[in-house]
Write a protein that holds these residues in place. Structure first.
Motif, short mmCIF file in Angstrom:
data_model
loop_
_atom_site.label_atom_id
_atom_site.label_comp_id
_atom_site.label_asym_id
_atom_site.label_seq_id
_atom_site.Cartn_x
_atom_site.Cartn_y
_atom_site.Cartn_z
N SER A 41 0.83 -1.21 0.00
CA SER A 41 0.00 0.00 0.00
C SER A 41 0.86 1.25 0.00
CB SER A 41 -0.93 0.00 1.22
OG SER A 41 -1.87 -1.04 1.15
N GLY A 42 1.95 1.21 0.77
CA GLY A 42 2.86 2.36 0.81
C GLY A 42 3.49 2.64 -0.54
N GLU A 43 3.89 1.59 -1.25
CA GLU A 43 4.50 1.77 -2.58
C GLU A 43 3.46 2.24 -3.60
OE1 GLU A 43 7.65 1.76 -3.51
OE2 GLU A 43 8.15 1.45 -1.41
N PHE A 44 2.26 1.68 -3.53
CA PHE A 44 1.22 2.13 -4.45
C PHE A 44 0.88 3.60 -4.21
CE2 PHE A 44 -0.16 -2.49 -4.82
CZ PHE A 44 0.21 -2.60 -6.15
N GLU A 45 0.76 4.00 -2.96
CA GLU A 45 0.45 5.40 -2.66
C GLU A 45 1.56 6.32 -3.17
OE1 GLU A 45 -0.70 6.35 1.27
OE2 GLU A 45 -2.25 4.81 1.39
N ARG A 46 2.81 5.90 -3.02
CA ARG A 46 3.93 6.71 -3.51
C ARG A 46 3.84 6.89 -5.01
NH1 ARG A 46 8.71 5.70 -6.01
NH2 ARG A 46 8.43 3.44 -5.87
N LEU A 47 3.57 5.80 -5.74
CA LEU A 47 3.55 5.88 -7.19
C LEU A 47 2.34 6.65 -7.71
CD1 LEU A 47 4.74 2.24 -7.97
CD2 LEU A 47 6.04 4.34 -8.30
N PHE A 48 1.17 6.42 -7.11
CA PHE A 48 -0.02 7.16 -7.55
C PHE A 48 0.13 8.65 -7.27
CE2 PHE A 48 -2.66 3.08 -6.91
CZ PHE A 48 -2.55 2.75 -8.25
N ALA A 49 0.73 8.99 -6.15
CA ALA A 49 0.95 10.40 -5.83
C ALA A 49 2.01 11.04 -6.71
CB ALA A 49 1.34 10.55 -4.36
N ASN A 50 2.89 10.21 -7.28
CA ASN A 50 4.01 10.72 -8.08
C ASN A 50 3.82 10.51 -9.58
OD1 ASN A 50 5.41 11.67 -5.86
ND2 ASN A 50 6.56 9.77 -5.58
N GLY A 51 2.57 10.57 -10.03
CA GLY A 51 2.33 10.66 -11.47
C GLY A 51 1.78 9.43 -12.15
N TRP A 52 1.88 8.26 -11.54
CA TRP A 52 1.41 7.04 -12.21
C TRP A 52 -0.10 6.97 -12.16
CZ3 TRP A 52 4.26 3.49 -14.90
CH2 TRP A 52 5.66 3.61 -14.80
N GLN A 53 -0.71 6.78 -13.32
CA GLN A 53 -2.15 6.60 -13.43
C GLN A 53 -2.47 5.10 -13.36
OE1 GLN A 53 -3.64 8.86 -16.89
NE2 GLN A 53 -1.75 10.04 -16.75
N PRO A 54 -3.69 4.74 -12.95
CA PRO A 54 -4.02 3.31 -12.77
C PRO A 54 -3.73 2.46 -13.99
CG PRO A 54 -5.74 4.67 -11.83
CD PRO A 54 -4.80 5.61 -12.53
N ALA A 55 -4.18 2.89 -15.18
CA ALA A 55 -3.98 2.08 -16.38
C ALA A 55 -2.50 1.94 -16.72
CB ALA A 55 -4.74 2.70 -17.56
N GLU A 56 -1.73 3.01 -16.48
CA GLU A 56 -0.29 2.97 -16.78
C GLU A 56 0.43 1.99 -15.87
OE1 GLU A 56 0.31 7.62 -18.19
OE2 GLU A 56 0.73 7.04 -16.12
N LEU A 57 0.13 2.08 -14.57
CA LEU A 57 0.81 1.19 -13.62
C LEU A 57 0.39 -0.25 -13.86
CD1 LEU A 57 2.78 1.03 -11.29
CD2 LEU A 57 0.87 1.41 -9.72
N HIS A 58 -0.88 -0.47 -14.13
CA HIS A 58 -1.36 -1.83 -14.40
C HIS A 58 -0.67 -2.41 -15.62
CE1 HIS A 58 -4.15 -4.94 -15.91
NE2 HIS A 58 -4.33 -5.20 -14.63
N ARG A 59 -0.55 -1.59 -16.66
CA ARG A 59 0.09 -2.06 -17.89
C ARG A 59 1.56 -2.39 -17.65
NH1 ARG A 59 3.25 0.03 -21.45
NH2 ARG A 59 3.34 -0.90 -23.53
N ALA A 60 2.26 -1.51 -16.91
CA ALA A 60 3.69 -1.73 -16.63
C ALA A 60 3.90 -3.02 -15.85
CB ALA A 60 4.26 -0.54 -15.86
N VAL A 61 2.99 -3.31 -14.93
CA VAL A 61 3.12 -4.53 -14.12
C VAL A 61 2.66 -5.75 -14.91
CG1 VAL A 61 2.20 -5.71 -12.08
CG2 VAL A 61 2.97 -3.33 -11.91
N ALA A 62 1.56 -5.60 -15.65
CA ALA A 62 1.03 -6.74 -16.41
C ALA A 62 2.00 -7.24 -17.47
CB ALA A 62 -0.31 -6.35 -17.05
#
Length: 358
Positions: A41-62
């Motif tokens: 949760s801490g890492e997700f909050e950091r990334l979402f707060a620092n520019g990553w949008q849901p679809a972008e992060l999902h795509r990068a991980v997928a």
């Protein structure tokens, strides 16, 4: 060490996730799950707060190929929305759109393995430019969008270009799509009351042959008064331009990629397996180069007789460059991909002639 200390070691980079997995396998499940959930949760909050949008992060991980990790991102994006206001609708739509397929529930060790691996990956992901404000932050002005009817007509034309088996038909449909886009741009810059400014949008570029596909995206962008910055490590290009132009770039690029892949599969049937990779890479390089030439020819033809608009269009182009330079003050030009297959090069140019433009 406690479960929390082990997981903190993964998060800080002091401990690799394989060793952590071995250490946590026999640890109390409740303590391990709570500590791992908090760390993720801490890492997700950091990334979402620092520019990553849901679809972008999902795509990068997928892209890493583990469906458990994709599901963790989807759940995290929806969790991040709770209790945070205001919410940009673009962010909410992306979070709501991350639907995960239902299937057999994975065993706990598989989930633990995937979660620790994801934690190690997330900690290495950098801050990126905020293009859509995350939930809980002041909303920016929503970009000006063009006439939806025009975009729908463009989509319909490109869909026909993708579905036909006849090159001449695909060429005609694709040419008409670019003509519509250029005519709309002429109408837009003629209306002085429309106060539009350049924006940026990230477009995912899938493997294999990401660099060659990014080159095709850039060719389409340049023809439509946009510019791109390719972030190879992150698997996306950032497209700078006016919002309606970026819409057009995304539509045309996606359609051309479908047409390119179909033509490449058709033409590679007689290529030796040992030469297949070189053929495909050379095909895509040639395809992108030729597509860029033909798109620019179409734009120039549509602009004929509108010389009075050239200063306005040039001013828009200057603004696009300024927006790019502000966001990426230290870009580096990269060497283009090598062409190791003459057969692939010739086949790619021929396919581009079929797809674009008359």
């Amino acid at each position: 060490m406690s479960a929390r200390e082990i997981i903190d070691g993964v998060r800080s980079g002091a401990l690799n996730y394989e060793d952590a997995l071995d250490a946590l396998t026999g640890a109390p499940a409740a303590e391990t799950d709570a500590a791992l959930s908090a760390a993720l949760s801490g890492e997700f909050e950091r990334l979402f707060a620092n520019g990553w949008q849901p679809a972008e992060l999902h795509r990068a991980v997928a892209r890493r190929g583990n469906p458990i990790q994709g599901r963790l991102v989807a759940d995290a994006a929806r969790d991040y929305l709770r209790g945070r206001e205001p919410v940009d609708e673009r962010w909410r739509d992306q979070a709501d759109g991350l639907r995960t397929a239902e299937g057999r529930k994975p065993d706990r060790i598989a989930v633990l393995d995937a979660s620790l691996d994801l934690l190690a990956e997330l900690r290495r992901m950098p801050r990126i430019e905020i293009l859509v404000p995350p939930p809980g932050t002041p909303l920016t002005t929503v970009p000006h969008h063009g006439d939806q009817r025009i975009l729908d007509r463009v989509r319909a034309l490109l869909a026909k270009a993708e579905s036909t088996e006849f090159p001449a038909e695909a060429e005609s449909y694709s040419a008409k799509a670019q003509e519509l886009i250029t005519r709309y741009r002429i109408e837009e810059v003629t209306v002085a009351a429309v106060d539009v400014v350049p924006f940026a949008r990230r477009v995912g570029v899938d493997h294999p042959y990401e660099s060659e596909k990014a080159g095709l995206l850039d060719a389409v962008a340049v023809a439509n008064t946009c510019r791109t910055v390719w972030s190879q490590d992150l698997g996306f290009s950032t497209v700078f331009g006016f919002d309606t132009d970026i819409d057009a770039v995304e539509l045309i690029y996606t359609s051309l990629l479908v047409q390119a892949n179909r033509a490449m599969v058709r033409d590679e049937k007689n290529v030796r397996k040992a030469r297949l990779k070189a053929f495909r890479r050379s095909f895509l390089v040639a395809y992108g180069v030729r597509i860029g030439e033909r798109l620019r020819q179409t734009v120039e033809r549509e602009l004929t007789g509108h010389d009075h608009l050239l200063p306005v269009l040039r001013n828009r182009e200057i603004k696009v460059h300024a927006a790019l330079d502000k966001a990426f003050p230290r870009t580096v030009r990269v060497r283009g991909s090598r062409v190791d297959s003459l057969e692939g090069w010739e086949s790619g140019r021929a396919a581009a002639d079929e797809a674009e433009l008359r």
